[in-house]
Motif scaffolding. Structure first.
Motif, mmCIF file in Angstrom:
data_model
loop_
_atom_site.group_PDB
_atom_site.id
_atom_site.type_symbol
_atom_site.label_atom_id
_atom_site.label_comp_id
_atom_site.label_asym_id
_atom_site.label_seq_id
_atom_site.Cartn_x
_atom_site.Cartn_y
_atom_site.Cartn_z
ATOM 1 N N ALA A 176 0.825 -1.209 0.000
ATOM 2 C CA ALA A 176 0.000 0.000 0.000
ATOM 3 C C ALA A 176 0.857 1.256 0.000
ATOM 4 O O ALA A 176 0.543 2.241 -0.685
ATOM 5 C CB ALA A 176 -0.937 -0.007 1.209
ATOM 6 N N ASP A 177 1.934 1.251 0.764
ATOM 7 C CA ASP A 177 2.813 2.418 0.822
ATOM 8 C C ASP A 177 3.459 2.684 -0.539
ATOM 9 O O ASP A 177 3.555 3.835 -0.981
ATOM 10 C CB ASP A 177 3.896 2.221 1.881
ATOM 11 N N GLN A 178 3.912 1.630 -1.190
ATOM 12 C CA GLN A 178 4.507 1.787 -2.518
ATOM 13 C C GLN A 178 3.478 2.336 -3.505
ATOM 14 O O GLN A 178 3.774 3.234 -4.286
ATOM 15 C CB GLN A 178 5.045 0.446 -3.014
ATOM 16 N N ALA A 179 2.266 1.796 -3.447
ATOM 17 C CA ALA A 179 1.213 2.232 -4.372
ATOM 18 C C ALA A 179 0.859 3.700 -4.154
ATOM 19 O O ALA A 179 0.714 4.467 -5.107
ATOM 20 C CB ALA A 179 -0.027 1.361 -4.198
ATOM 21 N N ALA A 180 0.704 4.107 -2.878
ATOM 22 C CA ALA A 180 0.344 5.492 -2.564
ATOM 23 C C ALA A 180 1.411 6.461 -3.051
ATOM 24 O O ALA A 180 1.100 7.572 -3.494
ATOM 25 C CB ALA A 180 0.136 5.644 -1.062
ATOM 26 N N SER A 181 2.668 6.045 -2.975
ATOM 27 C CA SER A 181 3.766 6.911 -3.402
ATOM 28 C C SER A 181 3.898 6.955 -4.923
ATOM 29 O O SER A 181 4.040 8.030 -5.522
ATOM 30 C CB SER A 181 5.070 6.430 -2.773
ATOM 31 N N ARG A 182 3.810 5.797 -5.569
ATOM 32 C CA ARG A 182 4.100 5.712 -6.996
ATOM 33 C C ARG A 182 2.939 6.104 -7.899
ATOM 34 O O ARG A 182 3.153 6.418 -9.074
ATOM 35 C CB ARG A 182 4.586 4.300 -7.322
ATOM 36 N N ILE A 183 1.715 6.122 -7.377
ATOM 37 C CA ILE A 183 0.573 6.513 -8.217
ATOM 38 C C ILE A 183 0.678 7.985 -8.601
ATOM 39 O O ILE A 183 0.132 8.412 -9.623
ATOM 40 C CB ILE A 183 -0.773 6.247 -7.493
ATOM 41 N N LYS A 184 1.403 8.774 -7.837
ATOM 42 C CA LYS A 184 1.531 10.204 -8.117
ATOM 43 C C LYS A 184 2.220 10.467 -9.455
ATOM 44 O O LYS A 184 2.009 11.510 -10.064
ATOM 45 C CB LYS A 184 2.302 10.888 -6.987
ATOM 46 N N GLU A 185 3.032 9.517 -9.896
ATOM 47 C CA GLU A 185 3.747 9.674 -11.163
ATOM 48 C C GLU A 185 3.092 8.903 -12.306
ATOM 49 O O GLU A 185 3.605 8.893 -13.419
ATOM 50 C CB GLU A 185 5.197 9.198 -10.997
ATOM 51 N N ALA A 186 1.965 8.257 -12.028
ATOM 52 C CA ALA A 186 1.318 7.410 -13.035
ATOM 53 C C ALA A 186 0.025 8.041 -13.546
ATOM 54 O O ALA A 186 -0.606 8.839 -12.857
ATOM 55 C CB ALA A 186 1.027 6.031 -12.451
ATOM 56 N N ASP A 187 -0.352 7.654 -14.759
ATOM 57 C CA ASP A 187 -1.597 8.141 -15.354
ATOM 58 C C ASP A 187 -2.782 7.247 -15.011
ATOM 59 O O ASP A 187 -3.937 7.653 -15.160
ATOM 60 C CB ASP A 187 -1.461 8.217 -16.884
ATOM 61 N N ALA A 188 -2.513 6.023 -14.587
ATOM 62 C CA ALA A 188 -3.575 5.085 -14.228
ATOM 63 C C ALA A 188 -2.982 3.955 -13.405
ATOM 64 O O ALA A 188 -1.782 3.701 -13.451
ATOM 65 C CB ALA A 188 -4.245 4.519 -15.481
ATOM 66 N N SER A 189 -3.829 3.287 -12.640
ATOM 67 C CA SER A 189 -3.390 2.123 -11.871
ATOM 68 C C SER A 189 -4.016 0.865 -12.459
ATOM 69 O O SER A 189 -5.186 0.860 -12.838
ATOM 70 C CB SER A 189 -3.786 2.264 -10.401
ATOM 71 N N ILE A 190 -3.213 -0.201 -12.536
ATOM 72 C CA ILE A 190 -3.676 -1.493 -13.028
ATOM 73 C C ILE A 190 -3.648 -2.450 -11.846
ATOM 74 O O ILE A 190 -2.570 -2.805 -11.352
ATOM 75 C CB ILE A 190 -2.761 -2.025 -14.156
#
Length: 206
Positions: free
Chosen positions: A43-57
């Motif tokens: 969850a921590d990785q996802a919360a941090s890295r989604i900021k640089e992504a256009d969408a989550s898979i």
């Protein structure tokens, strides 16, 4: 849409596998289709890295989509897409009746142009969903405001022995004089009246 974040959970987290099997992983397929792909396992990785992504898979069971979606939306408004393959589909059988909000679905058998169009429509779906949620929130807020105003009108009408139309005009005039919103004045009137009623019923002398 160029940058994507693939998210695994504890069940779908990939162990080291042979090169011949890596071609079935979502990140491999998406990179082969021309996208920049990052991967998150917590969850921590996802919360941090989604900021640089256009969408989550989301490479997770359907039953976990709601939790992951809420986590991601706190960080950034971006399409939430489910990766549907044999593994996630089998893990999701018990959740077939659940009401799950996703903006799109991708799968390992899709061609690059199919992935492109699916992501395109997912982005539109995300925008429309957020717009709908915003409009719903505004509507609920207006309904709540109307409730307080109607209650205040009833109180003023009863206490001052005037019509509800006159009570509404009185509310509006007081709001203008105090430079407040009508709902704020109405809320104050209702709460003071309820406090006085509670004190009267409790035998307290003012």
């Amino acid at each position: 849409m160029h940058s994507l974040l693939v998210i695994y959970n504890g069940t779908t987290k990939t162990e080291p596998i042979e090169d011949s099997l890596k071609c079935k992983l979502p990140e491999f397929i998406l990179r082969s289709s021309g996208y920049l792909v990052d991967v998150a396992y917590t969850a921590d990785q996802a919360a941090s890295r989604i900021k640089e992504a256009d969408a989550s898979i989301l490479h997770v069971p359907v039953s976990e989509i709601k939790t992951w979606g809420a986590l991601l939306m706190k960080e950034k408004t971006a399409p939430v897409i489910w990766w549907c393959n044999d593994e996630t589909a089998n893990l999701s059988l018990a959740a077939c009746g659940d009401h799950i909000m996703v903006d799109g679905i991708l799968g390992p058998s899709m061609l690059p142009r199919e992935i492109h169009w699916s992501l395109h429509f997912s982005a539109k779906q995300c925008f429309e969903r957020q717009q709908w949620l915003k409009e719903r929130e505004q509507l609920l807020s207006r309904i709540e405001e109307r409730k307080w105003i109607d209650m205040a009108k009833g109180i003023l009408s009863k206490v001052k022995n005037i019509s509800e139309s006159e009570a509404y005009d009185l509310l509006r005039k007081q709001a203008m004089n105090e430079r407040k919103r009508m709902v704020d004045v109405a809320t104050s009137i209702v709460k003071v009246y309820q406090l006085l009623q509670d004190q009267t019923q409790g035998g307290t002398t003012l």
